[in-house]
Design a protein around this motif. Structure first.
Motif, PDB file in Angstrom:
ATOM      1  N   ALA A 144      64.487 -12.229 -60.145  1.00  0.00           N
ATOM      2  CA  ALA A 144      64.888 -12.818 -58.869  1.00  0.00           C
ATOM      3  C   ALA A 144      65.751 -11.849 -58.065  1.00  0.00           C
ATOM      4  O   ALA A 144      65.581 -11.720 -56.843  1.00  0.00           O
ATOM      5  N   LEU A 145      66.660 -11.157 -58.716  1.00  0.00           N
ATOM      6  CA  LEU A 145      67.501 -10.185 -58.021  1.00  0.00           C
ATOM      7  C   LEU A 145      66.671  -9.041 -57.447  1.00  0.00           C
ATOM      8  O   LEU A 145      66.902  -8.597 -56.325  1.00  0.00           O
ATOM      9  N   LEU A 146      65.695  -8.566 -58.219  1.00  0.00           N
ATOM     10  CA  LEU A 146      64.875  -7.442 -57.776  1.00  0.00           C
ATOM     11  C   LEU A 146      64.068  -7.787 -56.534  1.00  0.00           C
ATOM     12  O   LEU A 146      63.759  -6.905 -55.722  1.00  0.00           O
ATOM     13  N   GLN A 147      63.708  -9.028 -56.359  1.00  0.00           N
ATOM     14  CA  GLN A 147      62.899  -9.443 -55.211  1.00  0.00           C
ATOM     15  C   GLN A 147      63.734  -9.966 -54.045  1.00  0.00           C
ATOM     16  O   GLN A 147      63.199 -10.233 -52.976  1.00  0.00           O
ATOM     17  N   SER A 148      65.039 -10.081 -54.253  1.00  0.00           N
ATOM     18  CA  SER A 148      65.877 -10.773 -53.269  1.00  0.00           C
ATOM     19  C   SER A 148      66.330  -9.904 -52.111  1.00  0.00           C
ATOM     20  O   SER A 148      66.703 -10.421 -51.053  1.00  0.00           O
ATOM     21  N   GLY A 149      66.348  -8.583 -52.302  1.00  0.00           N
ATOM     22  CA  GLY A 149      66.949  -7.695 -51.303  1.00  0.00           C
ATOM     23  C   GLY A 149      68.398  -7.388 -51.597  1.00  0.00           C
ATOM     24  O   GLY A 149      69.059  -6.692 -50.814  1.00  0.00           O
ATOM     25  N   ALA A 150      68.940  -7.852 -52.713  1.00  0.00           N
ATOM     26  CA  ALA A 150      70.317  -7.530 -53.093  1.00  0.00           C
ATOM     27  C   ALA A 150      70.446  -6.045 -53.359  1.00  0.00           C
ATOM     28  O   ALA A 150      69.523  -5.408 -53.876  1.00  0.00           O
ATOM     29  N   ASN A 151      71.610  -5.472 -53.014  1.00  0.00           N
ATOM     30  CA  ASN A 151      71.810  -4.050 -53.295  1.00  0.00           C
ATOM     31  C   ASN A 151      72.230  -3.862 -54.745  1.00  0.00           C
ATOM     32  O   ASN A 151      72.514  -4.833 -55.468  1.00  0.00           O
ATOM     33  N   ILE A 152      72.317  -2.603 -55.174  1.00  0.00           N
ATOM     34  CA  ILE A 152      72.541  -2.320 -56.591  1.00  0.00           C
ATOM     35  C   ILE A 152      73.913  -2.803 -57.051  1.00  0.00           C
ATOM     36  O   ILE A 152      74.081  -3.278 -58.176  1.00  0.00           O
ATOM     37  N   GLY A 153      74.933  -2.726 -56.188  1.00  0.00           N
ATOM     38  CA  GLY A 153      76.248  -3.211 -56.558  1.00  0.00           C
ATOM     39  C   GLY A 153      76.254  -4.707 -56.800  1.00  0.00           C
ATOM     40  O   GLY A 153      76.881  -5.200 -57.754  1.00  0.00           O
ATOM     41  N   GLU A 154      75.546  -5.442 -55.951  1.00  0.00           N
ATOM     42  CA  GLU A 154      75.468  -6.895 -56.117  1.00  0.00           C
ATOM     43  C   GLU A 154      74.701  -7.261 -57.385  1.00  0.00           C
ATOM     44  O   GLU A 154      75.118  -8.152 -58.146  1.00  0.00           O
ATOM     45  N   MET A 155      73.587  -6.577 -57.608  1.00  0.00           N
ATOM     46  CA  MET A 155      72.813  -6.872 -58.820  1.00  0.00           C
ATOM     47  C   MET A 155      73.630  -6.614 -60.077  1.00  0.00           C
ATOM     48  O   MET A 155      73.640  -7.429 -61.012  1.00  0.00           O
ATOM     49  N   ASN A 156      74.339  -5.489 -60.092  1.00  0.00           N
ATOM     50  CA  ASN A 156      75.074  -5.144 -61.297  1.00  0.00           C
ATOM     51  C   ASN A 156      76.313  -6.017 -61.493  1.00  0.00           C
ATOM     52  O   ASN A 156      76.770  -6.200 -62.623  1.00  0.00           O
TER      53      ASN A 156
END
Length: 423
Positions: A144-156
């Motif tokens: 879900a994170l990979l498809q959301s448009g979240a940046n790497i800082g938000e994902m991590n």
């Protein structure tokens, strides 16, 4: 230079950028002094196996340990075990490797040394869920994170708070041993707390921050994940934590180093390099529109440099997946750039991931030639529709403009070069 030489020059710049970040080039001079006790090597990332091999070649003394890398990125080592696992969505191999790594650093003394080899991709590869969360739960959140448009800082930020090893927890487990982390940065700003979700450094983010990321992107997480974040127990170690007092972090290679190497190749070819930034973020197609505008400024006004010049940039763009295409953020950038330039005869470009894998595809990136859109239309393709379908890969495969390197065994994130010639 002649227009026909443009693709070859772009490829030489990309190759130089990758070479500057190879572990054998950047690691040996940054090795720590040996300790009085044992030396344990652990690590994770797309470059970790190559880093381990380089460490073995240049280390004086005994080593044992384990690192986990992406499938297809392993290299032979003598005493450091190499395990392969899945990226960008974690799998059981990554979970098992992370559990073993955590076990290797426990029970050490203050005389022991832990060398942690960290590079991009390590966050997915160190897949050890926190108590009460299953691997399936983590996989669902990752997708879900990979498809959301979240940046790497938000994902991590989210990943750290669903993990038993990231966000400084690996270093806490190694206490009181000395921990030296050697990092190849793949993140905008080179923040060690973001690179591979910072397993050996303090984490300034919180459970509340992780909840805010999921809410921002309307991600419907599994019930166990929601409950874990709401309980907010066992927070990650923060700056000033005494258990991290004997840790040291060394950045051995950064995206800026790759851009500087590419700039030298351009300069040698009589082309003025302009490094626009090593930490550019945003939607890939929107970044492409801005870059096309800068290229047109060069053509029309000779600013910020007269042609011939090359606009160099790095960082990590994002793609909000809405279509059914094969994707890849560099392919998305390149297709959006080609459309924005509308066949301008004086501009060529290359966009690629320095690890050799654009998203989940078999190419590193793509080359944009002035006639790319024209050739696609002649084949019956609909470029604008392909962009909407997130199918940059399909577009560039059809016009025979993919850049394929195979795994490069390093990773300093995306590389973009836009070459503007006079005319």
């Amino acid at each position: 230079m002649k227009p026909g030489d443009a693709p070859a020059l772009l490829r030489r710049m990309f190759d130089a950028a990758v070479a500057a970040a190879l572990p054998e080039h950047c690691l040996p001079s940054r090795l720590p002094a040996p300790g009085r006790g044992r030396t344990i090597v652990v690590g994770a990332g797309k470059a970790s196996a190559a880093m381990a091999a380089s460490l073995e070649r240049h280390w004086q003394g005994d080593l044992t340990g384990l690192v986990v890398t992406r499938y297809g990125h392993a290299v032979p080592c003598r005493s450091i075990e190499i395990v392969e696992a899945a990226h960008p969505v974690p799998d059981a191999a990554g979970r098992s490797a992370a559990q073993r790594i955590l076990g290797l650093v426990q029970g050490l003394s203050a005389d022991d040394l832990v060398i942690c080899l960290i590079s991009g991709g390590g966050s997915s590869l160190l897949a050890l869920p926190a108590a009460g969360i299953t691997l399936d739960d983590k996989q669902a959140v990752n997708r879900a994170l990979l498809q959301s448009g979240a940046n790497i800082g938000e994902m991590n930020c989210v990943r750290k708070h669903l993990s038993a090893i990231k966000g400084g927890r690996l270093a806490v487990a190694a206490h009181p041993a000395r921990v030296v982390s050697l990092l190849i940065s793949d993140v905008p700003g080179d923040d060690p707390a973001v690179i591979a979700s910072g397993p050996t450094v303090p984490d300034p983010t919180t459970f509340e921050d992780a909840q805010a990321v999921l809410a921002k992107y309307a991600i419907q997480a599994p019930a166990s994940v929601v409950a874990h974040l709401q309980r907010a127990e066992d927070e990650t170690p923060k700056p000033g934590d005494a258990r991290l007092a004997h840790t040291e972090t060394v950045l051995v290679s950064r995206p800026q180093d790759a851009l500087v190497a590419a700039a030298a190749v351009a300069r040698a070819a009589g082309v003025t390099p302009l490094i626009l930034g090593d930490s550019i973020e945003g939607e890939a197609r929107e970044v492409a529109t801005v870059m096309a505008g800068i290229a047109r400024q060069v053509i029309r006004h000779g600013q910020p440099s007269a042609a011939p010049c090359v606009l160099l940039s790095g960082g990590e763009t994002t793609v909000t997946v809405r279509g059914q295409g094969r994707g890849g953020r560099n392919a998305e950038f390149a297709l959006a750039l080609a459309l924005a330039l509308d066949g301008h005869p004086n501009v060529w470009a290359l966009a690629g991931d320095t690890d050799g894998v654009d998203g989940t595809q078999d190419n590193a990136g793509c080359i944009v030639c002035p006639d790319a859109i024209e050739r696609a239309l002649a084949r019956g393709l609909r470029p604008k529709q392909m962009l909407q379908d997130n199918d940059g890969y399909g577009f560039f495969a059809a016009v025979d403009a993919l850049v394929t390197t195979g795994p490069t065994l390093t990773n300093v994130n995306d590389f973009r070069a836009i070459l503007v010639l006079p005319g």
